[in-house]
Scaffold this motif. Structure first.
Motif, mmCIF file in Angstrom:
data_model
loop_
_atom_site.group_PDB
_atom_site.id
_atom_site.type_symbol
_atom_site.label_atom_id
_atom_site.label_comp_id
_atom_site.label_asym_id
_atom_site.label_seq_id
_atom_site.Cartn_x
_atom_site.Cartn_y
_atom_site.Cartn_z
ATOM 1 N N CYS A 117 0.902 -1.138 0.195
ATOM 2 C CA CYS A 117 -0.030 0.046 0.039
ATOM 3 C C CYS A 117 0.777 1.203 0.095
ATOM 4 C CB CYS A 117 -0.947 -0.100 1.143
ATOM 5 S SG CYS A 117 -0.245 0.102 2.745
ATOM 6 N N LEU A 118 0.388 2.198 -0.147
ATOM 7 C CA LEU A 118 0.909 3.710 -0.152
ATOM 8 C C LEU A 118 0.513 4.434 1.067
ATOM 9 C CD1 LEU A 118 2.787 5.540 -1.779
ATOM 10 C CD2 LEU A 118 0.671 6.830 -2.543
ATOM 11 N N ARG A 119 1.652 4.830 1.882
ATOM 12 C CA ARG A 119 1.540 5.778 3.172
ATOM 13 C C ARG A 119 1.708 7.199 2.709
ATOM 14 N NH1 ARG A 119 5.236 4.183 7.915
ATOM 15 N NH2 ARG A 119 6.651 5.361 6.425
ATOM 16 N N LEU A 120 0.814 7.892 3.313
ATOM 17 C CA LEU A 120 0.924 9.528 3.094
ATOM 18 C C LEU A 120 0.840 9.937 4.476
ATOM 19 C CD1 LEU A 120 0.641 12.269 1.993
ATOM 20 C CD2 LEU A 120 -1.743 11.988 2.049
ATOM 21 N N LEU A 121 1.977 10.684 4.705
ATOM 22 C CA LEU A 121 2.425 11.128 6.223
ATOM 23 C C LEU A 121 2.085 12.543 6.187
ATOM 24 C CD1 LEU A 121 4.811 9.913 8.756
ATOM 25 C CD2 LEU A 121 4.511 12.192 8.420
ATOM 26 N N PRO A 167 11.725 -4.664 16.486
ATOM 27 C CA PRO A 167 12.943 -4.190 16.250
ATOM 28 C C PRO A 167 13.186 -2.601 16.351
ATOM 29 C CG PRO A 167 12.304 -4.845 14.371
ATOM 30 C CD PRO A 167 11.341 -5.109 15.126
ATOM 31 N N ALA A 168 14.265 -2.103 16.579
ATOM 32 C CA ALA A 168 14.393 -0.775 16.942
ATOM 33 C C ALA A 168 14.507 -0.256 15.592
ATOM 34 C CB ALA A 168 15.524 -0.192 17.776
ATOM 35 N N PRO A 169 13.717 1.032 15.315
ATOM 36 C CA PRO A 169 13.623 1.326 13.764
ATOM 37 C C PRO A 169 14.812 2.264 13.326
ATOM 38 C CG PRO A 169 12.494 2.989 15.443
ATOM 39 C CD PRO A 169 12.726 1.617 16.226
ATOM 40 N N LYS A 170 15.394 2.022 12.197
ATOM 41 C CA LYS A 170 16.552 2.688 11.689
ATOM 42 C C LYS A 170 16.459 4.273 11.698
ATOM 43 C CE LYS A 170 17.545 -1.248 8.744
ATOM 44 N NZ LYS A 170 17.871 -1.730 7.192
ATOM 45 N N THR A 171 15.306 4.702 11.456
ATOM 46 C CA THR A 171 15.334 6.245 11.705
ATOM 47 C C THR A 171 14.066 6.530 12.478
ATOM 48 O OG1 THR A 171 13.502 6.350 9.967
ATOM 49 C CG2 THR A 171 15.883 6.459 9.285
ATOM 50 N N ALA A 172 14.129 7.704 13.294
ATOM 51 C CA ALA A 172 13.467 8.069 14.282
ATOM 52 C C ALA A 172 11.935 8.222 13.671
ATOM 53 C CB ALA A 172 13.806 9.548 14.870
ATOM 54 N N VAL A 173 10.804 7.796 14.522
ATOM 55 C CA VAL A 173 9.750 7.548 14.143
ATOM 56 C C VAL A 173 8.836 8.934 14.586
ATOM 57 C CG1 VAL A 173 7.192 6.317 14.214
ATOM 58 C CG2 VAL A 173 9.437 5.237 13.968
ATOM 59 N N PRO A 174 8.282 9.886 13.868
ATOM 60 C CA PRO A 174 7.679 11.078 14.162
ATOM 61 C C PRO A 174 6.264 10.741 15.149
ATOM 62 C CG PRO A 174 7.269 11.044 11.988
ATOM 63 C CD PRO A 174 8.469 9.770 12.355
ATOM 64 N N VAL A 175 6.014 11.606 16.072
ATOM 65 C CA VAL A 175 4.695 11.427 16.889
ATOM 66 C C VAL A 175 3.834 12.424 16.055
ATOM 67 C CG1 VAL A 175 3.543 11.415 19.037
ATOM 68 C CG2 VAL A 175 5.971 10.582 18.836
ATOM 69 N N ILE A 176 2.792 11.622 15.303
ATOM 70 C CA ILE A 176 1.800 12.564 14.773
ATOM 71 C C ILE A 176 0.340 12.018 15.233
ATOM 72 C CG2 ILE A 176 0.740 13.336 12.621
ATOM 73 C CD1 ILE A 176 3.401 12.729 11.467
ATOM 74 N N ALA A 177 -0.290 13.034 15.920
ATOM 75 C CA ALA A 177 -1.826 12.563 16.256
ATOM 76 C C ALA A 177 -2.839 12.305 15.236
ATOM 77 C CB ALA A 177 -2.377 13.839 17.027
ATOM 78 N N ASP A 178 -3.757 11.483 15.387
ATOM 79 C CA ASP A 178 -4.684 10.897 14.239
ATOM 80 C C ASP A 178 -5.749 12.058 14.146
ATOM 81 O OD1 ASP A 178 -6.232 9.685 12.787
ATOM 82 O OD2 ASP A 178 -6.656 7.911 13.720
ATOM 83 N N THR A 238 -3.813 16.404 9.739
ATOM 84 C CA THR A 238 -2.594 15.836 9.927
ATOM 85 C C THR A 238 -2.800 14.326 10.276
ATOM 86 O OG1 THR A 238 -2.504 16.436 12.186
ATOM 87 C CG2 THR A 238 -1.197 17.663 10.845
ATOM 88 N N GLY A 239 -1.775 13.300 10.321
ATOM 89 C CA GLY A 239 -2.093 12.075 10.634
ATOM 90 C C GLY A 239 -1.317 11.289 9.281
ATOM 91 N N VAL A 240 -1.486 9.824 9.439
ATOM 92 C CA VAL A 240 -0.944 9.044 8.669
ATOM 93 C C VAL A 240 -2.254 8.293 7.821
ATOM 94 C CG1 VAL A 240 0.630 7.085 8.223
ATOM 95 C CG2 VAL A 240 0.975 8.611 10.126
ATOM 96 N N TYR A 241 -2.159 8.388 6.439
ATOM 97 C CA TYR A 241 -2.998 7.855 5.588
ATOM 98 C C TYR A 241 -2.800 6.742 4.887
ATOM 99 C CZ TYR A 241 -5.366 12.537 6.722
ATOM 100 O OH TYR A 241 -5.764 13.615 7.322
ATOM 101 N N TYR A 242 -3.350 5.736 4.648
ATOM 102 C CA TYR A 242 -2.898 4.370 3.989
ATOM 103 C C TYR A 242 -4.161 4.371 2.661
ATOM 104 C CZ TYR A 242 0.224 3.402 7.731
ATOM 105 O OH TYR A 242 1.122 3.673 8.751
ATOM 106 N N PHE A 243 -3.331 4.107 1.726
ATOM 107 C CA PHE A 243 -4.367 3.833 0.186
ATOM 108 C C PHE A 243 -3.838 2.469 -0.363
ATOM 109 C CE2 PHE A 243 -3.568 8.170 1.163
ATOM 110 C CZ PHE A 243 -4.739 8.982 0.975
#
Length: 252
Positions: A117-121, A167-178, A238-243
């Protein structure tokens, strides 16, 4: 000398004309008492070849190119991110490599076929953010025409996984409210986004599960035909959208 040339020319034209007329009346003779090579009864005499998208975008009238995001595992081919005003957004393929799917991406498959799928952050609002599809040599726009659009979408927050097994993520994961729940705009527009040929909205519900949305997009009667257009799904929240399984069909 000129008379001889004219006579020869006339004779050549006569022969050419006679040959052409004869070629227009071919004869086919069948001798059923002399069968040729054995042919499998499972062959029905039909063959097509996929050249220049003669299937998808051709015989099959789908206008969205790479609608399940599997054309290229390295990049979301035919898709681009929309960022306008103060919006900040990125797009990324999820579970693009079937041989290795990270732990945090395994929960985003719809089924065994729709795994990528495609993620839109969207981490900053204040303007329009979304995804755009270029289609097969553009999206063909015609006046007074109704297109059928559909897609799967879900909205979530963004935060690091807290499970011990993750596992620990390779890059920092941003905290974004839904903040994804609410109107989502779907449009057919010019490639620069300045002209909207058809537009509609769906109301995205707040859920961690996939849901299919459908709507109709109708162009005005005064729209000039063009193929310099794109298909856009956008938001201002704002948020994380999946398509997944994005579709746009003309009248068929």
């Amino acid at each position: 000398m000129m008379k001889k040339l004219l006579a020869i020319s006339s004779l050549c034209l006569f022969v050419f004309a006679a040959t052409s007329l004869e070629a227009q009346n071919p004869k086919l003779t069948l001798d059923l008492n002399k069968p040729g090579a054995n042919v499998s009864p499972q062959l029905y005499g039909l063959m097509t070849e996929e050249i220049n998208h003669s299937y998808d975008g051709g015989l099959y009238a789908e206008l969205i190119k790479n609608r399940i995001f599997k054309d290229n595992p390295n990049t979301p081919e035919a898709w681009s991110v929309i960022k306008e005003g103060g919006a900040k957004a990125t797009i990324q393929l999820v579970a693009a490599n079937p041989d290795y799917v990270p732990a945090d991406q395994r929960r985003h498959a719809i089924n065994g076929a729709l795994t990528t799928c495609l993620r839109l952050l969207v981490d900053t609002g204040g303007g329009r953010a979304g995804i755009a599809n270029e289609g097969y040599w553009g999206i063909p726009v015609l006046p007074n025409t109704t297109y059928n659009a559909s897609f799967y979408i879900k909205g979530m927050e963004s935060k690091p996984l807290t499970e011990q097994w993750a596992p620990a993520p390779k890059t920092a994961v941003p905290v974004i409210a839904d903040n994804t729940a609410g109107p989502i705009t779907v449009s057919i527009e010019s490639n620069d986004g300045k002209t909207v040929y058809a537009s509609g909205t769906i109301n995205l519900i707040k859920s961690a599960f996939w849901k299919k949305y459908e709507l109709k997009l109708t162009t005005r009667a005064d729209v000039k035909p063009t193929s310099a257009a794109r298909f856009v799904i956008s938001t201002n929240r704002t948020g994380v959208y999946y398509f997944n399984l994005v579709s746009l069909f003309p009248p068929t």
